[in-house]
Design an enzyme around this catalytic site. Structure first.
Site, PDB file in Angstrom:
ATOM      1  CE  LYS A 253      83.709  74.491  34.638  1.00 49.64           C
ATOM      2  NZ  LYS A 253      84.788  75.546  35.039  1.00 49.64           N
ATOM      3  CG  ASP A 258      81.988  80.092  32.831  1.00 53.47           C
ATOM      4  OD1 ASP A 258      81.270  80.632  33.207  1.00 53.47           O
ATOM      5  OD2 ASP A 258      83.115  79.729  33.574  1.00 53.47           O
ATOM      6  CE  LYS A 265      84.323  82.839  32.530  1.00 53.79           C
ATOM      7  NZ  LYS A 265      85.332  82.867  33.691  1.00 53.79           N
ATOM      8  CG  ASP A 276      84.562  76.337  31.671  1.00 55.56           C
ATOM      9  OD1 ASP A 276      85.629  75.879  32.077  1.00 55.56           O
ATOM     10  OD2 ASP A 276      83.763  76.955  32.130  1.00 55.56           O
ATOM     11  CG  ASP A 335      82.986  83.391  36.158  1.00 54.80           C
ATOM     12  OD1 ASP A 335      82.722  82.633  35.319  1.00 54.80           O
ATOM     13  OD2 ASP A 335      83.850  84.252  35.780  1.00 54.80           O
ATOM     14  CD  GLU A 337      81.230  77.784  35.535  1.00 54.88           C
ATOM     15  OE1 GLU A 337      81.625  78.835  35.964  1.00 54.88           O
ATOM     16  OE2 GLU A 337      82.269  77.258  34.732  1.00 54.88           O
ATOM     17  NE  ARG A 339      84.475  76.940  42.767  1.00 49.22           N
ATOM     18  CZ  ARG A 339      85.395  78.065  43.318  1.00 49.22           C
ATOM     19  NH1 ARG A 339      85.346  78.371  44.310  1.00 49.22           N
ATOM     20  NH2 ARG A 339      86.150  78.656  42.292  1.00 49.22           N
TER      21      ARG A 339
HETATM   22  N1  BES Z   1      86.185  78.313  33.585  1.00 51.80           N
HETATM   23  C1  BES Z   1      86.446  79.289  34.535  1.00 51.80           C
HETATM   24  C2  BES Z   1      88.223  79.233  34.895  1.00 51.80           C
HETATM   25  C3  BES Z   1      88.735  79.270  33.758  1.00 51.80           C
HETATM   26  C4  BES Z   1      89.714  80.587  33.670  1.00 51.80           C
HETATM   27  C5  BES Z   1      89.308  78.555  32.947  1.00 51.80           C
HETATM   28  C6  BES Z   1      90.453  80.931  32.607  1.00 51.80           C
HETATM   29  C7  BES Z   1      90.280  78.656  31.836  1.00 51.80           C
HETATM   30  C8  BES Z   1      91.011  79.933  31.820  1.00 51.80           C
HETATM   31  C9  BES Z   1      85.795  79.134  35.912  1.00 51.80           C
HETATM   32  O1  BES Z   1      84.689  78.704  35.744  1.00 51.80           O
HETATM   33  C10 BES Z   1      85.950  80.661  36.544  1.00 51.80           C
HETATM   34  O2  BES Z   1      85.205  81.261  36.047  1.00 51.80           O
HETATM   35  N2  BES Z   1      86.644  80.557  37.680  1.00 51.80           N
HETATM   36  C11 BES Z   1      86.394  81.949  38.181  1.00 51.80           C
HETATM   37  C12 BES Z   1      86.501  81.516  39.805  1.00 51.80           C
HETATM   38  C13 BES Z   1      86.018  82.794  40.778  1.00 51.80           C
HETATM   39  C14 BES Z   1      84.830  83.642  40.324  1.00 51.80           C
HETATM   40  C15 BES Z   1      86.345  82.346  41.847  1.00 51.80           C
HETATM   41  C16 BES Z   1      87.911  82.414  37.903  1.00 51.80           C
HETATM   42  O3  BES Z   1      88.939  81.847  37.956  1.00 51.80           O
HETATM   43  O4  BES Z   1      88.189  83.596  37.786  1.00 51.80           O
HETATM   44 ZN    ZN Z   2      84.103  77.736  34.144  1.00 49.65          ZN
HETATM   45 MN    MN Z   3      83.257  80.361  35.409  1.00 52.49          MN
END
Ligand code: BES
Ligand code: ZN
Ligand code: MN
Length: 504
Positions: A253, A258, A265, A276, A335, A337, A339
């Site tokens: 990834k 992000d 966020k 990220d 968010d 993104e 996947r």
């Molecule tokens: N990059 C984040 C995941 C992440 C969170 C990595 C904290 C490192 C530390 C990912 O893109 C994300 O934002 N995931 C969301 C998914 C949700 C919207 C279903 C999350 O984990 O909140």
């Molecule tokens: Zn992310």
């Molecule tokens: Mn995200």
């Protein structure tokens, strides 16, 4: 930093000229008649030192020893883990000194050998790493040379070489994950990959927005829409095996920042979302290590790289896009993104007819909650592949933990408006993300590593850990032996077409 492996006896250690001599002391401390052994024995006898992992005792210009400083470090039973603890503790003690040349002795340790040598080299490299790229006065790298002293070259050479190769990969991964997003754009990441293309057996190809559009990567493009930085799709090849041998694929990834996009966020700690692209950085670091170690197998690395930004042109919650696989996706949360960029890379992976595909992603906050920073989340549709990854995690001390993939976890991804939604509820968030990816990984043995908790440290030691490069490198090395076994099996049964990932 330079590493050298050298055979020395305890007596010869005393005569080694260096700024610091670090002596790892194991279980029953050495009983030799040389100055170093005598000093260790005396300190233990008088209760001033013990060989428990992490215990330290230091001396300055001791008699009969040529080193300026001597540091005894307890290494317990001499296991790789205890060596890591011992070397890290000793190196902390040297951090504020002017020490340039270190001799690190494993002589006389109970379990000295392959794993011990590798652990010692890696702990040294880890302790001396310092991020410098965006500082006006880079911290001077004082430590320049480490001589690893052992009793037998034969028992330690392979582990030492692995440690040195791996340390170069780890350094590259940490460098890119640490860089701020304005110094690590998709374009710059692609340039870093191109640099790797100058190394032996590595080839690199970079696709831009036009080529990606032509491939029909509608999901990846939807994420990149909100940014002024053009996306890059990076393809790396390491060609160490025969032309006909199916490659192992690594997909990283590569979200270089992000923000969450329109589903933005919160501000607190958003800066950390520069890592990220930790999955992408681990793929680059793994290729760097492959170039050093030159194993006999074929590896392909894929990196979908872009920013996730809010903008007038950004993708919106509820938008439906068509992925390269043809499946339509309702983007309920912009968010989620990671996947969305990975699913198109998984479809692209099919053209390589891979024997296995492993994607590596800082995918979910839910995985941080589930496993913290100790183990990466590992998901796999293939038991042999899962076993090989778990084993590689154990042998490299870069642990992972297998998580479930029951079909019921995919229920929340159902929607009236597309083939699949990109998010389910909050419950089991790391697993539902994996279930989304699994829909695009039906044509090969597949595993997914969620490294959101392990690739980065927050707090005082804030920065990249370089994980899971050690796990990936051990996994790939385990596939060299098994590809030979698979080849032999194939020769015995010429009709068999099965591709397999075998247990190491
Ligand atoms: N990059 C984040 C995941 C992440 C969170 C990595 C904290 C490192 C530390 C990912 O893109 C994300 O934002 N995931 C969301 C998914 C949700 C919207 C279903 C999350 O984990 O909140
Ligand atoms: Zn992310
Ligand atoms: Mn995200």
């Amino acid at each position: 930093m330079d590493f050298e492996l050298k055979t020395l006896t305890a007596a010869r250690l005393c005569a080694e000229k260096c700024d610091a001599l670090i002596v790892l002391v194991g279980g029953d401390a050495a009983s030799g008649s040389d100055a170093v052994s005598k000093m260790a024995a005396l300190a233990i006898k008088s209760g001033d030192f013990e060989s428990k992992p992490g215990k330290l005792l230091s001396a300055y210009r001791p008699q009969g020893i040529s080193a300026t400083r001597v540091l005894f470090a307890g290494a317990g039973d001499g296991s790789a883990k205890n060596i890591r603890t011992a070397v890290s503790a000793a190196m902390v003690g040297l951090k504020t000194t002017n020490v340039q040349r270190v001799v690190l002795s494993l002589v006389g340790l109970p379990k000295a050998g392959h794993d011990a040598a590798r652990a010692a080299v890696l702990a040294c490299a880890d302790a001396s790493y310092a991020y410098a790229t965006t500082k006006s006065k880079p911290p001077g790298q004082k430590l320049q040379r480490v001589v690893l002293a052992v009793s037998s070259l034969a028992a330690n050479q392979a582990g030492f070489d692995k440690g040195v190769g791996l340390s170069m990969g780890l350094a590259l991964t940490r460098e890119w994950a640490n860089r701020p997003a304005n110094h690590a754009t998709p374009t710059l990441l692609a340039q870093a990959a191109k640099e790797l293309g100058k190394l032996p057996r590595i080839k690199v190809e970079v696709l831009g927005p036009k080529e990606v559009a032509k491939l029909g990567m509608g999901s990846f493009m939807a994420v990149a829409r909100g940014s002024d930085e053009p996306l890059r799709f990076i393809v790396l090849r390491y060609e160490g095996g025969s032309k006909t041998e199916a490659p192992v694929l690594l997909i990283g990834k590569g979200i270089t920042f992000d923000t969450g996009g329109i589903s933005i966020k919160p501000a607190a700690e958003m800066d950390e979302m520069k890592y990220d692209m930790g999955g992408a950085a681990s793929v680059l670091g793994t290729f760097r290590a492959l170039a050093e170690l030159q194993p006999a197998l074929n590896v392909v690395g894929l990196i979908p790289a872009c920013e996730n930004m809010p903008d007038g042109r950004a993708v919106k919650p509820g938008d439906v896009v068509t992925s390269m696989s043809g499946q339509t996706i309702e983007i309920l949360n912009t968010d989620a993104e990671g996947r969305l960029v990975l699913c198109d890379a998984l479809t692209y992976a099919e053209r390589f007819k891979p024997r296995a595909v492993v994607d590596i992603a800082t995918l979910t906050g839910a995985c941080v909650i589930a496993l913290g920073g100790v183990r990466s989340g590992m998901f796999s549709s293939d038991d042999a592949l899962a076993h090989a990854l778990a084993q590689a995690g154990d042998s490299s001390m870069d642990l992972c933990w297998r998580m479930p993939l029951d079909d019921e976890y995919a229920d929340g991804l159902k929607t009236h408006f597309a083939d699949v939604a990109n998010v389910a509820g909050r419950a089991g968030g790391a697993i539902t993300a994996a279930k989304f990816l699994q829909r695009f990984a039906g044509k090969f043995p597949w595993a997914h590593l969620d490294i959101a908790g392990t690739a980065w440290k927050s707090g005082a030691a804030k920065g990249s850990t370089g994980r899971p490069v050690p796990l990936l490198v051990d996994f790939l090395l385990s596939q060299v032996q098994t590809s030979k076994v698979a080849k032999a099996a194939k020769a015995a049964r010429p009709s068999s077409k099965k591709r397999s990932v075998s247990r190491a």
